[in-house]
Design an enzyme around this catalytic site. Sequence first.
Site, PDB file in Angstrom:
ATOM      1  N   HIS A 146       2.368  -5.196   1.173  1.00 48.61           N
ATOM      2  CA  HIS A 146       1.772  -6.460   0.727  1.00 48.61           C
ATOM      3  C   HIS A 146       1.935  -7.464   1.872  1.00 48.61           C
ATOM      4  O   HIS A 146       2.866  -7.343   2.671  1.00 48.61           O
ATOM      5  CB  HIS A 146       2.568  -6.914  -0.508  1.00 48.61           C
ATOM      6  CG  HIS A 146       2.042  -8.117  -1.205  1.00 48.61           C
ATOM      7  ND1 HIS A 146       2.321  -9.396  -0.791  1.00 48.61           N
ATOM      8  CD2 HIS A 146       1.270  -8.240  -2.318  1.00 48.61           C
ATOM      9  CE1 HIS A 146       1.746 -10.260  -1.627  1.00 48.61           C
ATOM     10  NE2 HIS A 146       1.101  -9.582  -2.562  1.00 48.61           N
ATOM     11  N   ASP A 223      10.880  -3.964  -0.597  1.00 52.16           N
ATOM     12  CA  ASP A 223      10.047  -4.852  -1.405  1.00 52.16           C
ATOM     13  C   ASP A 223       9.883  -4.169  -2.762  1.00 52.16           C
ATOM     14  O   ASP A 223       9.135  -3.207  -2.911  1.00 52.16           O
ATOM     15  CB  ASP A 223       8.688  -5.055  -0.716  1.00 52.16           C
ATOM     16  CG  ASP A 223       7.709  -5.813  -1.617  1.00 52.16           C
ATOM     17  OD1 ASP A 223       8.077  -6.162  -2.757  1.00 52.16           O
ATOM     18  OD2 ASP A 223       6.570  -6.049  -1.171  1.00 52.16           O
ATOM     19  N   GLN A 226       6.831  -4.287  -7.264  1.00 52.23           N
ATOM     20  CA  GLN A 226       6.271  -3.368  -8.273  1.00 52.23           C
ATOM     21  C   GLN A 226       7.336  -2.351  -8.707  1.00 52.23           C
ATOM     22  O   GLN A 226       7.334  -1.892  -9.848  1.00 52.23           O
ATOM     23  CB  GLN A 226       5.049  -2.620  -7.717  1.00 52.23           C
ATOM     24  CG  GLN A 226       3.911  -3.525  -7.238  1.00 52.23           C
ATOM     25  CD  GLN A 226       3.297  -4.375  -8.339  1.00 52.23           C
ATOM     26  OE1 GLN A 226       3.344  -4.040  -9.527  1.00 52.23           O
ATOM     27  NE2 GLN A 226       2.725  -5.507  -7.956  1.00 52.23           N
ATOM     28  N   LYS A 249       6.642 -10.734 -12.717  1.00 52.31           N
ATOM     29  CA  LYS A 249       5.963  -9.446 -12.950  1.00 52.31           C
ATOM     30  C   LYS A 249       6.721  -8.611 -13.974  1.00 52.31           C
ATOM     31  O   LYS A 249       6.274  -7.546 -14.368  1.00 52.31           O
ATOM     32  CB  LYS A 249       5.846  -8.676 -11.627  1.00 52.31           C
ATOM     33  CG  LYS A 249       4.933  -9.365 -10.619  1.00 52.31           C
ATOM     34  CD  LYS A 249       4.764  -8.510  -9.386  1.00 52.31           C
ATOM     35  CE  LYS A 249       4.235  -9.284  -8.196  1.00 52.31           C
ATOM     36  NZ  LYS A 249       2.820  -9.596  -8.251  1.00 52.31           N
ATOM     37  N   CYS A 391      -4.100  -8.808  -1.276  1.00 53.93           N
ATOM     38  CA  CYS A 391      -2.982  -9.185  -0.390  1.00 53.93           C
ATOM     39  C   CYS A 391      -2.415  -7.973   0.347  1.00 53.93           C
ATOM     40  O   CYS A 391      -1.194  -7.911   0.598  1.00 53.93           O
ATOM     41  CB  CYS A 391      -1.866  -9.885  -1.167  1.00 53.93           C
ATOM     42  SG  CYS A 391      -2.389 -11.398  -1.932  1.00 53.93           S
TER      43      CYS A 391
END
Length: 433
Positions: A146, A223, A226, A249, A391
Amino acid sequence: MDFWIKYKVCFAIFARYCKQYNLEMETIDQIRADFPALQRKVYGKQLIYFDNAATSQKPLSVLTMQEMMSGEVNANIHRAVHKLSAEATDFYEKGREAVRSFINAPSRENIIFTSGATASLNLVASSFVYKHLGKGDKVLISEAEHHSNIVSWQLACERVGASLAVLPVDDRGEISLDKLEQMLNKNVKIVAITHISNVLGVINPIKEVVTIAHAKGIPVVVDGAQGVVHCAVDVQDLDCDCYAFSGHKIYAPTGTGILYGKKNFLEDLPPYMGGGDMVDTVTFEKTTYAELPLKFEAGTPNFAAAACYAPALEYAAQLRLNTEVQENERKQVAYLKRELDMIDGVRIYGMPEDLNKKIPLFSITVEGVHPTDLAQLLDTMGIAVRSGLMCAEPLIRKYSDNGMLRASLAPYNTMEEAEKFITGVKKGISILK
Ligand code: PLP
């Protein structure tokens, strides 16, 4: 606390615990009743919300906590001696404890509140560069990052003459550990890699990545924007040096993010921002800093939202124990793959051979159809999806100049909604082609 506040707090907590107890056994329809946004109609059609990778909807327990924090318990944290401030601080720290426990971090010192995954990644990149990056050095990222895990490092690299090294993903959306090993030469000072790409929806083998990098003395930042939503994350087991994610999220309010970091890794980094709460003593000549985690929490944080990690992560944890939810997710992955594969001109990006490595997130292109046109038509049918560069421009442009269309599902999405999505895609294509 006066009687009413006490009553409301107790009621919200009691309601939450009753709900959680039941959540393990509730049907998806019962779970949906907890989410006001899912009851909405758009253009007279029942909303089908398939843009969960961008942000999740929020359950009532979170909304109640948010209202209570902004209403009755509203006072700045960690500062004043008065009762309201002490209560707000208590809720804020309970939010931190909920995060610690959810990802199995050793201590509260490891959990930094930020405004989102983007802020967390920028914090690490900006601080790491001061001590550990120099001319000619490399930051290894993957091709599927991302922008927040690309640009944050580019900004850091530009300051000192370092640059990015990019680990490719194959046509199935997977990284090669052999290739990673080859690329980790003496110039690479840190690995910054996504747990799950927001385009490909493929679970990366983070534990193996960490083992390989650590064998060469290289730290790893993950990261997890998700990843934390779809995997049971145990940061001690993964052994990563940092793990970044966004609260919004995973059922918490917007403006909430987390940076987990190993104690020695975080202690070694200089502060990112200066201001209130992050200091020990301040004189005009020199300032000394607060201990972790406050060293990285300058200024008034979003304490009302941070308190909501407690109900949000309790909710997420309980959903993971619900077998209907788990089975539904596997069925949806298999169903969407099969059905999308059968539509003429559709290509799916990120399809590992082992379907257990795929989350219910499908990014597609359709030959001869612009993804944004199709997304707009789906919107008129009440189906909310994402389209464009998502993104992740470098990855998307490798395959498509027009971007992609992405459907990302959450535990509250039903098979019936997945079927309506497929019907909608077919109908949209027949109109647009
Ligand atoms: N990383 C990934 C993989 C994401 O999917 C996102 C958001 O979509 C981010 C980072 C950035 O998250 P935020 O915008 O909440 O900071």
